[in-house]
Scaffold this motif. Structure first.
Motif, PDB file in Angstrom:
ATOM      1  N   THR A 177       0.814  -1.205   0.007  1.00 58.89           N
ATOM      2  CA  THR A 177       0.037  -0.213  -0.024  1.00 58.89           C
ATOM      3  C   THR A 177       0.883   1.264   0.052  1.00 58.89           C
ATOM      4  N   ASN A 178       2.097   1.256   0.474  1.00 58.41           N
ATOM      5  CA  ASN A 178       3.011   2.329   0.546  1.00 58.41           C
ATOM      6  C   ASN A 178       3.387   2.728  -0.953  1.00 58.41           C
ATOM      7  N   ALA A 179       3.609   1.610  -1.673  1.00 59.73           N
ATOM      8  CA  ALA A 179       3.820   1.745  -3.039  1.00 59.73           C
ATOM      9  C   ALA A 179       2.623   2.268  -3.845  1.00 59.73           C
ATOM     10  N   LEU A 180       1.621   1.814  -3.717  1.00 60.12           N
ATOM     11  CA  LEU A 180       0.167   2.191  -4.419  1.00 60.12           C
ATOM     12  C   LEU A 180       0.142   3.932  -4.137  1.00 60.12           C
ATOM     13  N   ALA A 181       0.279   4.241  -2.711  1.00 59.90           N
ATOM     14  CA  ALA A 181       0.018   5.682  -2.245  1.00 59.90           C
ATOM     15  C   ALA A 181       1.048   6.450  -2.771  1.00 59.90           C
ATOM     16  N   ASN A 182       2.283   5.960  -3.040  1.00 64.06           N
ATOM     17  CA  ASN A 182       3.389   6.727  -3.745  1.00 64.06           C
ATOM     18  C   ASN A 182       3.032   6.985  -5.109  1.00 64.06           C
ATOM     19  N   ALA A 183       2.656   5.761  -5.879  1.00 65.22           N
ATOM     20  CA  ALA A 183       2.333   5.925  -7.033  1.00 65.22           C
ATOM     21  C   ALA A 183       1.498   6.937  -7.438  1.00 65.22           C
ATOM     22  N   MET A 184       0.112   6.856  -6.724  1.00 62.68           N
ATOM     23  CA  MET A 184      -0.893   7.681  -7.025  1.00 62.68           C
ATOM     24  C   MET A 184      -0.931   9.036  -6.342  1.00 62.68           C
ATOM     25  N   GLN A 185       0.238   9.200  -5.421  1.00 57.52           N
ATOM     26  CA  GLN A 185       0.261  10.549  -4.705  1.00 57.52           C
ATOM     27  C   GLN A 185      -1.193  10.729  -4.092  1.00 57.52           C
ATOM     28  N   VAL A 186      -1.664  10.139  -3.390  1.00 58.26           N
ATOM     29  CA  VAL A 186      -3.051  10.331  -2.641  1.00 58.26           C
ATOM     30  C   VAL A 186      -2.866  11.297  -1.601  1.00 58.26           C
ATOM     31  N   PRO A 187      -3.430  12.327  -1.463  1.00 58.32           N
ATOM     32  CA  PRO A 187      -3.694  13.542  -0.627  1.00 58.32           C
ATOM     33  C   PRO A 187      -4.082  13.011   0.745  1.00 58.32           C
ATOM     34  N   VAL A 188      -3.367  13.614   1.837  1.00 60.27           N
ATOM     35  CA  VAL A 188      -3.679  13.272   3.148  1.00 60.27           C
ATOM     36  C   VAL A 188      -5.162  13.856   3.429  1.00 60.27           C
ATOM     37  N   ASP A 189      -6.037  12.888   3.971  1.00 57.89           N
ATOM     38  CA  ASP A 189      -7.321  13.357   4.420  1.00 57.89           C
ATOM     39  C   ASP A 189      -7.040  14.302   5.864  1.00 57.89           C
ATOM     40  N   GLU A 190      -7.913  15.395   5.576  1.00 65.13           N
ATOM     41  CA  GLU A 190      -7.782  16.532   6.725  1.00 65.13           C
ATOM     42  C   GLU A 190      -8.105  15.573   8.216  1.00 65.13           C
ATOM     43  N   ALA A 191      -8.715  14.552   8.119  1.00 63.39           N
ATOM     44  CA  ALA A 191      -9.036  13.908   9.413  1.00 63.39           C
ATOM     45  C   ALA A 191      -7.808  13.301  10.070  1.00 63.39           C
ATOM     46  N   PHE A 192      -6.593  13.162   9.256  1.00 58.12           N
ATOM     47  CA  PHE A 192      -5.313  12.583   9.829  1.00 58.12           C
ATOM     48  C   PHE A 192      -4.530  13.443  10.126  1.00 58.12           C
ATOM     49  N   LYS A 193      -4.637  14.692  10.076  1.00 57.09           N
ATOM     50  CA  LYS A 193      -3.573  15.786  10.442  1.00 57.09           C
ATOM     51  C   LYS A 193      -3.731  16.124  11.895  1.00 57.09           C
ATOM     52  N   ALA A 194      -2.725  16.421  12.302  1.00 55.20           N
ATOM     53  CA  ALA A 194      -2.526  16.682  13.919  1.00 55.20           C
ATOM     54  C   ALA A 194      -3.278  18.061  14.040  1.00 55.20           C
ATOM     55  N   THR A 195      -3.595  18.763  15.065  1.00 60.40           N
ATOM     56  CA  THR A 195      -4.445  19.718  15.226  1.00 60.40           C
ATOM     57  C   THR A 195      -3.419  20.619  16.048  1.00 60.40           C
TER      58      THR A 195
END
Lengths: 132, 132, 132, 132, 132, 132
Positions: free
Chosen positions: D114-132
């Motif tokens: 899944t690392n390789a797939l996310a890096n291939a597609m350059q999926v943007p990070v969901d807002e919900a996953f960012k530290a506040t």
């Protein structure tokens, strides 16, 4: 051990032989190492990489020994066994002392540690670090 | 953007504050960059990494600018965006000229290319390159 | 920002919709994150990866939180920004405390440092470490 | 095989000998493995890494076996042959069962995919996953 | 050399034996290579990976030889010695000529070089390259 | 965002301008992408890389679209965000269909998974896979 055979001098096409002659003349050593013997199956690629490498690794704003140490650092990060061996030997031949190698290793280790931490925490780049 | 919040000076535990003071005194700049603000959630780890980094990156058999360029090379190979930015800025602050940076990039590119080829072909290490 | 569009629920083919339903039911959250929305262009691949992931990441000889921390470690080493963010969020949702995260980071940093040193020096494996 | 010789006990400088004594006392084994013998050319670096490693890998919010498995995961991602061998041996010595190792491998494989797939597609990070 | 023993045919659990039978039938070769013998300690994982691989690597919109060459490219970048060897052998068995391999290597080298440069300079993505 | 400024057409030295002209003529597009604008600070490096890339990526024993897909695979493995974006756009411009991209992603994911497993278990290379 490799995925291609290592060509001996007798196996070389003329264009590859000319590159080997230039490697020997440039480095002033008889030994042409295995990387070039593997690459020699494709004389055009052999010539392109050797010619570019000869230019890149020569003296300039950075001295050749500094360049070899940078090469070692990249090779360790890319986990290239062949490259770590060959460029450590080259760096030593160009004067890398035990003290210099120890400090090189310390920087490689430190950089790898903080790289992994910055990648794990996904630290955002400070505005001050961006090119204007 | 990061996985942890970036601590402001007001958020710091006393042990972390002491490290920030030392960063400012050592570098003689007011700005403490984001990497340390992310790491400051764990003051013991912050102190351990800062103290080791301060020693490793200082002058020795290699000068501090050479060390910063080695750091950039490792960071490019590890694809660490934060580290590429922060250590390029550091190298420039220590005197890296445009010509030096251009040569650094050329070596990084050349090393990455031959690393990949040696890894693809799995070239065996020459006997001459092994430590005795 | 991505190389493919992120599919909304209304864009999904029936096979992809079924996977999204299963993601929501399994995780008991309404939010289906962007990775799956990017992968949903290929419903067969979406289903194959989700089904395998659901099995792999569930309880077994290792608990689900340990598995999430291992996932974070791999993601940092592979420099996957998306994965570092999403699995840190998952690990926190499964109970990772600040102390656990700090120790996880310390191990990732230490391993990355010694990995780089072992790769730079090409240390040979001790006989005692080989499987019989 | 390595780029440096492996120092025997008789070759050690006093500071390195003290570290070897501490390795033996801490681990309660006579065998000091090759990584330390390669690093011993630089006693200061040897001491710094051993002391930090001893602290990082000891018990805390995470147990020592969990830490060894995280170490294996990073080592596989960094393609460090030495580290994969040595930390798999350590994990087994600390109680990793065949079932635990199988699940560890499954998580490493899944994360890498899944690392390789996310890096291939350059999926943007969901807002919900960012530290506040 | 590995961290696990390589299982012979006589050591296999029934579920693993069925996978080995399918590998032999699908590939029409008697030799089952070491990767599967290492993985066979966990028959469920062996079956999951073999079944997925069989589907992914078969004919589709891309022909099987193109897929093998993509596999080699990933393996070189990940510095996987085993995978570089095994998939180069597979690609040759499927018809990869010396000329095709030479061009594959050239692309791998070129991509690795520009990857490293883009990562070193942290070039921002052109708007024109983003998915709408 | 980058570590160097991106040069506009008006900023180019004559040698860099000639390369930009050749990029436009070869690709028959007006847009010269950011990678070349970052590299243009060093016209000699710009020319060397463009000329080599033009040769390597052109038609030969492998067609240009296959080469672009191999480039994407390397870029995903090296976690190069810029390269994943730019070469996915190039591949689409050369005719990569949604089905082809889906299969490319599946191979990248599968290769990354088995690479990590082979690296974790350090599977020894079968004799049958070594070049004679």
């Amino acid at each position: 051990m490799s995925t291609v055979s290592l060509l001996s001098d007798d196996d070389l096409a003329p264009e590859a032989r000319a590159v080997f002659d230039d490697i020997r003349a440039t480095r002033q050593v008889e030994h042409v190492n295995n990387f070039w013997r593997a690459l020699a199956h494709d004389p055009a690629q052999l010539a392109a990489i050797w010619n570019r490498l000869k230019g890149v690794m020569g003296p300039g704003a950075l001295d050749p020994l500094t360049k070899e140490m940078i090469y070692i650092a990249v090779s360790a990060a890319n986990s290239c066994a062949y490259c770590a061996h060959s460029h450590t030997a080259s760096a030593r031949a160009k004067g890398m002392s035990d003290e210099m190698y120890a400090e090189l290793l310390a920087v490689i280790g430190m950089a790898s540690q903080t790289n992994a931490l910055a990648n794990a925490m996904q630290v955002p780049v400070d505005e001050a670090f961006k090119a204007t």
